[in-house]
Design an enzyme around this catalytic site. Sequence first.
Site, PDB file in Angstrom:
ATOM      1  N   TYR A 132      40.829  39.326  44.168  1.00 51.44           N
ATOM      2  CA  TYR A 132      40.689  40.291  45.258  1.00 51.44           C
ATOM      3  C   TYR A 132      39.476  40.002  46.135  1.00 51.44           C
ATOM      4  O   TYR A 132      39.101  40.838  46.957  1.00 51.44           O
ATOM      5  CB  TYR A 132      40.587  41.709  44.702  1.00 51.44           C
ATOM      6  N   LYS A 179      43.709  34.890  30.751  1.00 50.95           N
ATOM      7  CA  LYS A 179      44.836  33.965  30.674  1.00 50.95           C
ATOM      8  C   LYS A 179      44.278  32.542  30.652  1.00 50.95           C
ATOM      9  O   LYS A 179      44.690  31.656  31.409  1.00 50.95           O
ATOM     10  CB  LYS A 179      45.778  34.177  31.861  1.00 50.95           C
ATOM     11  N   ASP A 212      49.395  38.743  28.807  1.00 51.68           N
ATOM     12  CA  ASP A 212      50.776  39.127  28.491  1.00 51.68           C
ATOM     13  C   ASP A 212      50.866  39.763  27.107  1.00 51.68           C
ATOM     14  O   ASP A 212      51.575  40.767  26.920  1.00 51.68           O
ATOM     15  CB  ASP A 212      51.718  37.922  28.612  1.00 51.68           C
ATOM     16  N   ASP A 236      43.184  45.680  36.785  1.00 49.62           N
ATOM     17  CA  ASP A 236      43.920  46.573  37.673  1.00 49.62           C
ATOM     18  C   ASP A 236      45.303  46.882  37.097  1.00 49.62           C
ATOM     19  O   ASP A 236      45.734  48.041  37.021  1.00 49.62           O
ATOM     20  CB  ASP A 236      44.040  45.909  39.046  1.00 49.62           C
ATOM     21  N   ASP A 240      46.765  50.633  34.953  1.00 44.93           N
ATOM     22  CA  ASP A 240      47.915  51.459  35.334  1.00 44.93           C
ATOM     23  C   ASP A 240      48.925  51.558  34.193  1.00 44.93           C
ATOM     24  O   ASP A 240      49.549  52.611  33.990  1.00 44.93           O
ATOM     25  CB  ASP A 240      48.584  50.890  36.587  1.00 44.93           C
TER      26      ASP A 240
END
Length: 341
Positions: A132, A179, A212, A236, A240
């Site tokens: 971002y 990751k 994952d 982020d 959620d």
Amino acid sequence: MAAISVIPGDGIGPEVVESALGLVDAFGLGLDVDVLDHVGADRYRREGVALGEADLARVAASGAVLLGAIGRPDLEHTGYVRDVLLELRYAFDLYANYRPVRLWHDRLSPLRDPARRALDCVIVRENTEGLYSGIGGNLRASSDHEVAVDADVNTRHGVSRILDFAFATARREVCLVDKANAVRAGGRLWQECWRRAAERHPGAATRHLYVDAAAMKLVTEPERFDVIVASNSHGDILSDLAAALAGGIGLAPSASLNPESGFGMFEPVHGSAPDIAGRGVANPFACLLTAALLLRHLGHDTEAAATEAAVAGSIAAGRTTPDLGGTLSTREATRAVLAAL
């Protein structure tokens, strides 16, 4: 100096901020509040700027900022949201995004197995780097051979300090999520900083999961997590997911902090929700819980705990807005919490 600067913003932002300010006022703490109700989408459309230098100076003169929500569909493809949210993050170096997630009542969980529903963790998200950061661009735009590149920016300084913050937050364990097996350069840096941070904080247990696997484990074993620390984009997404496991983003508070300066920006996670703006049905609980984080940040621990208990009591009694199965309006749900106080 104002104790709190307030940006109600767009959509349901002003509605839920009204609830939060009513809560703060009810405690009679004498906190000065500076409301910047001109910062928002309307001003951006008129002037091309949403948050000016004078506004930043007013925010800087306070101890913290409470933000309702920023965003409107007609400005989705402009720089509006970045001009507000990222300007605040970068101007005050709010590198630590702190998102506590707690299942306030068993009936709100989408999980079938009662033994797996007990979620009470914190997601610590690096807030100023990563995907971002806005570094990248397009080559041969709008052609059949267009190339789009977004850089995933990670610095040793930025990674090290967010890991240290995660360890300082932990009660029992810190779980690094990345990751590194696929994103090699950034992954190597995170892994190296992770090993060094663990050495600096030998008292906490540690765990590492690829993102994952972490998404899967949040659903199958949510009760195992204490503190999750992750990059901007991974944090982020996971926050959620965790919010959904705890009853939805209508119950999700957050804070963006600079632990060194002590300054913080506090905002509910749910965004501006333009589809329900002005209807009086927005869930105020996320903003009330955000206000509890803000009060705790300012040293009012008793009032923060009382707010959380009052929200929990209102949920248990079914005194909620429709998204949580109740029939109350935004203001009625707020009054239920204030009555519980």
